[in-house]
Design an enzyme around this catalytic site. Structure first.
Site, short mmCIF file in Angstrom:
data_model
loop_
_atom_site.label_atom_id
_atom_site.label_comp_id
_atom_site.label_asym_id
_atom_site.label_seq_id
_atom_site.Cartn_x
_atom_site.Cartn_y
_atom_site.Cartn_z
CE LYS A 66 -4.49 0.87 0.28
NZ LYS A 66 -5.62 -0.01 -0.08
N GLY A 120 -5.63 2.82 -7.17
CA GLY A 120 -6.23 3.93 -6.43
C GLY A 120 -6.68 3.51 -5.04
CG ASP A 121 -7.34 3.32 -0.60
OD1 ASP A 121 -7.68 2.13 -0.58
OD2 ASP A 121 -7.56 4.09 0.37
CB THR A 161 -14.44 -1.65 -4.28
OG1 THR A 161 -13.19 -1.54 -4.96
CG2 THR A 161 -14.20 -1.94 -2.82
N1 GLU Z 1 -7.42 0.28 -2.69
C1 GLU Z 1 -8.17 -0.90 -3.00
C2 GLU Z 1 -8.22 -1.81 -1.80
O1 GLU Z 1 -8.25 -1.35 -0.68
C3 GLU Z 1 -7.75 -1.56 -4.29
C4 GLU Z 1 -6.32 -1.91 -4.41
C5 GLU Z 1 -5.90 -2.36 -5.82
O2 GLU Z 1 -6.73 -2.43 -6.70
O3 GLU Z 1 -4.73 -2.67 -5.98
O4 GLU Z 1 -8.25 -3.01 -1.89
#
Ligand code: GLU
Length: 445
Positions: free
Chosen positions: A126, A165-166, A210
């Site tokens: 992350k 993204g996040d 998501t």
């Molecule tokens: N940020 C998203 C999560 O918490 C997606 C991470 C990604 O697609 O690599 O899983």
């Protein structure tokens, strides 16, 4: 807590002072994997748990940039490469003023187990920055992203580490990040980032994944009990990417989302949230939620109300960590809520999780319920590697299959270890077992 794990836990607390969210995430996992540790003494001998709690690599860097007035700002950038036993490090970037090393470590730690649960070949990591994109012009965001990538590019790659993204990092930011990566490296390496726009290597359903995934997961929870979303009132906190596409899928499956929120307040719309209006406000105009109630007469907006007081049968916290506290959980249980599914990462405090458990509310933790986003990212990587692009329908079917498998694995693991219906134990044990097996096979690295 299991005795061996208690000692490991204490050492994590001592060695990572002040990182409360990381402590919380580690505690939740170590508290539930005791039975798996007993079953596999060979993992303990190889010190797998200690190694899982220590990131493989942590990168912290300076991000200088200039605003539209010519003033200079210094932010801090992070990438925590947590575990690559199952595949390249994989996980999003969060741009939010609250981001600190402990935040990124908690998110990276969760990501390791989440990614393992998808059954796809992705490790966990992350990153992010304490940069606040809110109120910044597109050009300022571009300059920030370019400066951020000018350092990050040397640490990532399609076989090394694949960010996405996040919070605070959406298609605009990912476009600027990819553009700068391409410029510096002179490579059109699509698989280095996921969540890309469709015209430059992105994948169908990544944006929706998501929220859709969380809804599929909870639908499966309900189906396991002979129930479904039909006719249910649902509360979804947040109104970002996860929340918007959760609302969309809940409505498609026959439920009715009666409340959403943002950092300014809560909208209660008993007739069901108008998704098109919500998307217009949040995705296009980037405005606050009070605008919603100005347009929809029967909806109520309140700046200081708890969304969890609004009666519902399903609650999907999809905003941010620790947003659902013990009082909120008690209100949900009192009002007859059946299921809480975490769309965000760790939105439920440990006390709230206990209250839900005692109140008989089924609890689906984020590392299982919100894994659809990263699963769709892994599908994007597959498409990039084969220079292919799949249809929306095919991509959505794959996502649905993955979420159903993931649910069933958590459910079966909980039963196998004598904790039927406990999705926290099921997710943690199933995720841990997969990572541990791979780490043992790879030797002491
Ligand atoms: N940020 C998203 C999560 O918490 C997606 C991470 C990604 O697609 O690599 O899983």
């Amino acid at each position: 807590m299991h005795q061996t794990l208690e000692a490991i836990h204490q050492r994590v607390l001592d060695r990572n002072p002040g990182e409360t969210e990381f402590h919380q995430a580690v505690h939740e996992v170590l508290e539930s994997i005791g039975p798996a540790v007993d079953k596999h003494p060979e993992y303990a001998q190889a010190r797998i748990v200690e190694r899982i709690c220590e990131p493989e690599r942590q990168i912290i860097f300076r991000v200088p940039w200039e605003d539209d007035n010519g003033d200079i700002h210094i932010n801090r950038g992070f990438r925590v490469e947590f575990n690559s036993a199952l595949g390249p490090f994989k996980g999003g970037l969060r741009f939010h003023p609250s981001v600190m090393l402990g935040t990124v470590k908690f998110l990276g730690f969760e990501q390791v187990f989440k990614n393992a649960l998808t059954g796809l070949p992705i490790g966990g990591g992350k990153g992010g920055s304490d940069f606040d994109p809110r109120g910044r012009s597109d050009r300022e965001v571009m300059r920030f992203c370019q400066s951020f990538m000018t350092e990050l590019y040397r640490h990532i790659g399609e076989y090394t580490d694949v960010p996405a993204g996040d919070m605070g990092v959406g298609s605009r930011e990912l476009g600027f990040l990819f553009g700068q990566y391409k410029r510096i490296t002179n490579r059109y390496e699509s698989g280095v980032l996921t969540g890309k726009g469709l015209v430059y290597g992105g994948a169908q359903v990544r944006r929706e994944a998501t929220g859709y995934g969380c809804t599929y997961f909870v639908e499966r929870v309900l189906r396991t009990r002979g129930d479904g979303f039909e006719g249910k009132d649902v509360v979804v906190s947040g109104s970002g990417n996860v929340a918007l596409y959760t609302v969309e899928k809940v409505h498609q499956l026959g439920g009715r989302v009666v409340a959403v929120s943002d950092s300014s307040g809560v909208v209660h719309d008993p007739e069901g949230v108008d998704l098109e209006l919500l998307k217009e406000i949040k995705e296009v105009r980037r405005e606050r939620l009070d605008v919603y109630a100005e347009k929809i007469g029967h909806a109520e907006y309140a700046a200081d109300r708890s969304i969890w007081d609004i009666p519902c049968q399903v609650a999907l916290p999809s905003a941010t960590q620790n947003e659902l506290d013990a009082d909120g959980a008690a209100a949900l249980a009192r009002n007859g809520c059946l299921v809480v599914g975490e769309g965000a990462n760790m939105p439920t405090t440990p006390e709230a999780a206990r209250v839900l458990h005692e109140g008989g509310v089924i609890f689906a933790p984020g590392k299982a319920a919100n894994a659809g986003g990263v699963a769709a990212s892994a599908l994007e990587m597959q498409q990039n590697a084969s220079r292919d692009s799949w249809s929306f329908e095919h991509s959505e079917n794959r996502l649905r299959e993955i979420m159903i498998d993931l649910h069933d694995r958590c459910h079966a693991t909980a039963e196998e270890y004598g904790r039927p219906g406990d999705y926290v134990a099921g997710a943690n044990i199933a995720g841990y077992s997969r990572v541990a097996e791979a780490m043992l096979a790879l030797g002491l690295v």
